[in-house]
Each structure stands twice: as structure tokens, then as C-alpha cells.
Design an enzyme around this catalytic site. Structure first.
Site, mmCIF file in Angstrom:
data_model
loop_
_atom_site.group_PDB
_atom_site.id
_atom_site.type_symbol
_atom_site.label_atom_id
_atom_site.label_comp_id
_atom_site.label_asym_id
_atom_site.label_seq_id
_atom_site.Cartn_x
_atom_site.Cartn_y
_atom_site.Cartn_z
ATOM 1 N N HIS A 56 0.850 -1.196 0.000
ATOM 2 C CA HIS A 56 0.000 0.000 0.000
ATOM 3 C C HIS A 56 0.879 1.237 0.000
ATOM 4 O O HIS A 56 2.089 1.155 0.133
ATOM 5 C CB HIS A 56 -1.002 -0.032 1.148
ATOM 6 C CG HIS A 56 -0.415 0.050 2.526
ATOM 7 N ND1 HIS A 56 0.459 -0.898 3.029
ATOM 8 C CD2 HIS A 56 -0.585 0.951 3.530
ATOM 9 C CE1 HIS A 56 0.786 -0.580 4.263
ATOM 10 N NE2 HIS A 56 0.174 0.545 4.582
ATOM 11 N N HIS A 58 1.299 3.895 2.026
ATOM 12 C CA HIS A 58 1.835 4.614 3.190
ATOM 13 C C HIS A 58 3.363 4.714 3.134
ATOM 14 O O HIS A 58 4.045 3.760 2.771
ATOM 15 C CB HIS A 58 1.378 3.951 4.494
ATOM 16 C CG HIS A 58 -0.062 4.254 4.813
ATOM 17 N ND1 HIS A 58 -0.819 3.461 5.636
ATOM 18 C CD2 HIS A 58 -0.872 5.261 4.410
ATOM 19 C CE1 HIS A 58 -2.050 3.975 5.726
ATOM 20 N NE2 HIS A 58 -2.101 5.059 4.983
ATOM 21 N N ASP A 60 5.732 4.667 5.233
ATOM 22 C CA ASP A 60 6.595 3.746 5.975
ATOM 23 C C ASP A 60 6.643 2.353 5.324
ATOM 24 O O ASP A 60 7.221 1.415 5.893
ATOM 25 C CB ASP A 60 6.175 3.656 7.450
ATOM 26 C CG ASP A 60 4.766 3.139 7.647
ATOM 27 O OD1 ASP A 60 3.898 3.434 6.801
ATOM 28 O OD2 ASP A 60 4.521 2.429 8.633
ATOM 29 N N HIS A 61 6.052 2.232 4.149
ATOM 30 C CA HIS A 61 6.132 0.990 3.377
ATOM 31 C C HIS A 61 6.687 1.231 1.973
ATOM 32 O O HIS A 61 6.892 0.272 1.230
ATOM 33 C CB HIS A 61 4.751 0.334 3.254
ATOM 34 C CG HIS A 61 4.201 -0.089 4.570
ATOM 35 N ND1 HIS A 61 4.237 -1.393 5.014
ATOM 36 C CD2 HIS A 61 3.654 0.638 5.578
ATOM 37 C CE1 HIS A 61 3.716 -1.445 6.225
ATOM 38 N NE2 HIS A 61 3.356 -0.233 6.589
ATOM 39 N N HIS A 114 -7.724 -0.597 5.142
ATOM 40 C CA HIS A 114 -6.667 0.200 5.789
ATOM 41 C C HIS A 114 -6.351 1.365 4.852
ATOM 42 O O HIS A 114 -6.325 2.524 5.260
ATOM 43 C CB HIS A 114 -5.437 -0.678 6.023
ATOM 44 C CG HIS A 114 -4.246 0.052 6.572
ATOM 45 N ND1 HIS A 114 -4.198 0.551 7.843
ATOM 46 C CD2 HIS A 114 -3.048 0.367 5.998
ATOM 47 C CE1 HIS A 114 -3.024 1.148 8.035
ATOM 48 N NE2 HIS A 114 -2.317 1.047 6.931
ATOM 49 N N ASP A 133 -0.283 -3.881 6.037
ATOM 50 C CA ASP A 133 -0.925 -3.391 7.261
ATOM 51 C C ASP A 133 -2.386 -3.825 7.363
ATOM 52 O O ASP A 133 -3.155 -3.233 8.105
ATOM 53 C CB ASP A 133 -0.866 -1.852 7.313
ATOM 54 C CG ASP A 133 0.501 -1.350 7.718
ATOM 55 O OD1 ASP A 133 1.391 -2.175 7.976
ATOM 56 O OD2 ASP A 133 0.676 -0.121 7.765
ATOM 57 N N HIS A 172 4.506 -4.891 10.320
ATOM 58 C CA HIS A 172 5.068 -4.314 11.550
ATOM 59 C C HIS A 172 5.245 -5.380 12.629
ATOM 60 O O HIS A 172 4.512 -6.363 12.676
ATOM 61 C CB HIS A 172 4.135 -3.245 12.133
ATOM 62 C CG HIS A 172 4.032 -1.994 11.328
ATOM 63 N ND1 HIS A 172 4.859 -0.914 11.518
ATOM 64 C CD2 HIS A 172 3.188 -1.654 10.324
ATOM 65 C CE1 HIS A 172 4.530 0.056 10.671
ATOM 66 N NE2 HIS A 172 3.512 -0.371 9.931
HETATM 67 ZN ZN LIG Z 1 -0.230 1.544 6.501
#
Ligand SMILES: [Zn+2]
Length: 252
Positions: A56, A58, A60-61, A114, A133, A172
Site C-alpha cells: 500500500h 503509506h 513507511d512501506h 486500511h 498493514d 510491523h
Molecule cells: Zn499503513
């Protein structure tokens, strides 16, 4: 197996994966927020990076996608609806599309909620699924863009339909806090209690810096069967109940 999956601790508590075909050594990077630890792992292995898979958009990915794509000269895969917002994305995929890591064939599951462009990558021969996530070990991601019905279809219908022995590689290291919540939902479920104790033991000797975490500190991967037995979100009987649990967890 056919696919060797390296777990790379990145960012604060993220997992980046390097999935390497045993036969060809061709490899995919899955969810990369940082360049350096990924490059170091590629160089420490025999991986020949051929593609980048994002679950996805985001940051942090996906933040390191552009640098890694340029370094290795490879395409970046993400859901077709995310082309405008997923860093570096060059290929749009959707439910049922096939992807390839060397000789290992994968397929895309579209699992929004999400984010609206969230996908999972399933490798049937290797019995592995990258869930980003959406599905965590013992929990699930927040409901940022979709609704509880979408999350139910993703977790309790599509991912729950995978065989019990498939390994779950999520985004995570949240397992301990997820299970702390799970116990409050099902205090009389011995499998949850047992898993929580096991995870607490694993997480009791963690490195100060997540970047230096060793395999001994990691609770990932889990399995679909383990999640179906102990993850309250995956066990929710209805979308309404799942939405209620998600709200409770948001304020836990
Ligand atoms: Zn995420």
C-alpha cells in the site's frame, strides 16, 4: 519452499522483506521505507533484485521505492488505483493478477480498507502471503480509508480462505501489543494466552535499536491457522463485530 524470505528490520518497527527464488536467485523487495538496510541485505545475499512489491501507499512501506528502483533498474508494483500516490509505482495490479519472482509464481489479492488500494501478494508454492498493514500477527491495521464490511471481506473472507499452513509476513512488529488486546477480547481462550506468553518471552530481550534486531527477537512470520485461532479480528463473526473491535483497539 522455493522462496527464501529475508526479514529486514526497517524504520521504527517495520518489516521489509527480500524474497529470493531458490533456483534463480532472482528477488523481490517487499515494502521498503529505507534504502540502506535493504541494500546491505541484498549485498549480503545472492539476491538479484528484479522487482519491488508494495502492499500500500503509506510512506513507511514505500518511501525508498524510487531510490531502490533506480539503483536496481526494476519496476515497482502496487494496486492500479494507487499509481498517482504510491512512490515510484510503475505497474498497477489488481485482484487475481499474476506476478513472478524467478520461478515462483505469485498472485494478487485486493484487500482494501486500511487504504483503498491495499493488496496482498500470495505465493502458493512457497505457502507465503505478504499482508502489509491489513493482517498483523494477532491484530490488524487501522481502518483509515474503507469501512468495516471491506475489512471483514479482506480478513475474514479472502485471507481466511488461504490454507492454515501459509506463512503470514506482515508490515510491523506489533504482535505483543496486539495480543495484549486480544486477551481482553477473549480472556478464556487458552490459545491466545499461550501465544501471548510465548511472544512476551521472545520480545523480552529486544535490541535498543530495531535496526539491529535479530531473528530471535522477531515474532514474524505467523501462519494463517495461528491467526484464525488467536487473532480476534480474523475471528470476528460479522462486519459489525469487527468494526466494534477495531474501535476498541483504536482506544486501547
Ligand atoms: Zn499503513
Amino acid at each position: 519452499m522455493g522462496l527464501r524470505i529475508e526479514r529486514i528490520p526497517t524504520f521504527a518497527d517495520n518489516y521489509t522483506y527480500l524474497a529470493i527464488c531458490d533456483e534463480t536467485h532472482e528477488a523481490a523487495i517487499v515494502d521498503a521505507p529505507e534504502e540502506d538496510p535493504v541494500v546491505a541485505r541484498v549485498e549480503a545475499t545472492d539476491a538479484k533484485v528484479k522487482l519491488i512489491l508494495s502492499t500500500h501507499h503509506h510512506f513507511d512501506h514505500s518511501m525508498a521505492n524510487p531510490q531502490l528502483a533506480e539503483r536496481y533498474g526494476v519496476p515497482v508494483y502496487g494496486h492500479s488505483s494507487d499509481v498517482e500516490r504510491l512512490p515510484g509505482q510503475t505497474v498497477g495490479v489488481d485482484e487475481g493478477d499474476e506476478i513472478q519472482i524467478g520461478r515462483q509464481r505469485g498472485r494478487v489479492l485486493f484487500i482494501p480498507s486500511h487504504t483503498m488500494g491495499h493488496v496482498a501478494y500470495v505465493f502458493d508454492e512457497a505457502k507465503a502471503v505478504f499482508t502489509g498493514d491489513m493482517l498483523f500477527a494477532g491484530g490488524c491495521g487501522r481502518l483509515f480509508e474503507g469501512n468495516a464490511q471491506m475489512m471483514y471481506d479482506a480478513l475474514c473472507v479472502k485471507l481466511a480462505a488461504l490454507p492454515d499452513d501459509y506463512l503470514v509476513y506482515c508490515g510491523h512488529e506489533y504482535t505483543e501489543s496486539n495480543l495484549r488486546f486480544a486477551i481482553t477480547v477473549e480472556p478464556d481462550n487458552p490459545e491466545i494466552t499461550e501465544r501471548y506468553e510465548r511472544v512476551r518471552e521472545i520480545r523480552s530481550q529486544v535490541a535498543d535499536d530495531w535496526h539491529h534486531a535479530t531473528a530471535a527477537e522477531m515474532t514474524i512470520p505467523s501462519t494463517i491457522g495461528e491467526e484464525k485461532a488467536t487473532n480476534p479480528f480474523m475471528r470476528a463473526p460479522t462486519a459489525e463485530e469487527l468494526g466494534r473491535l477495531r474501535e476498541l483497539k483504536d482506544n486501547f
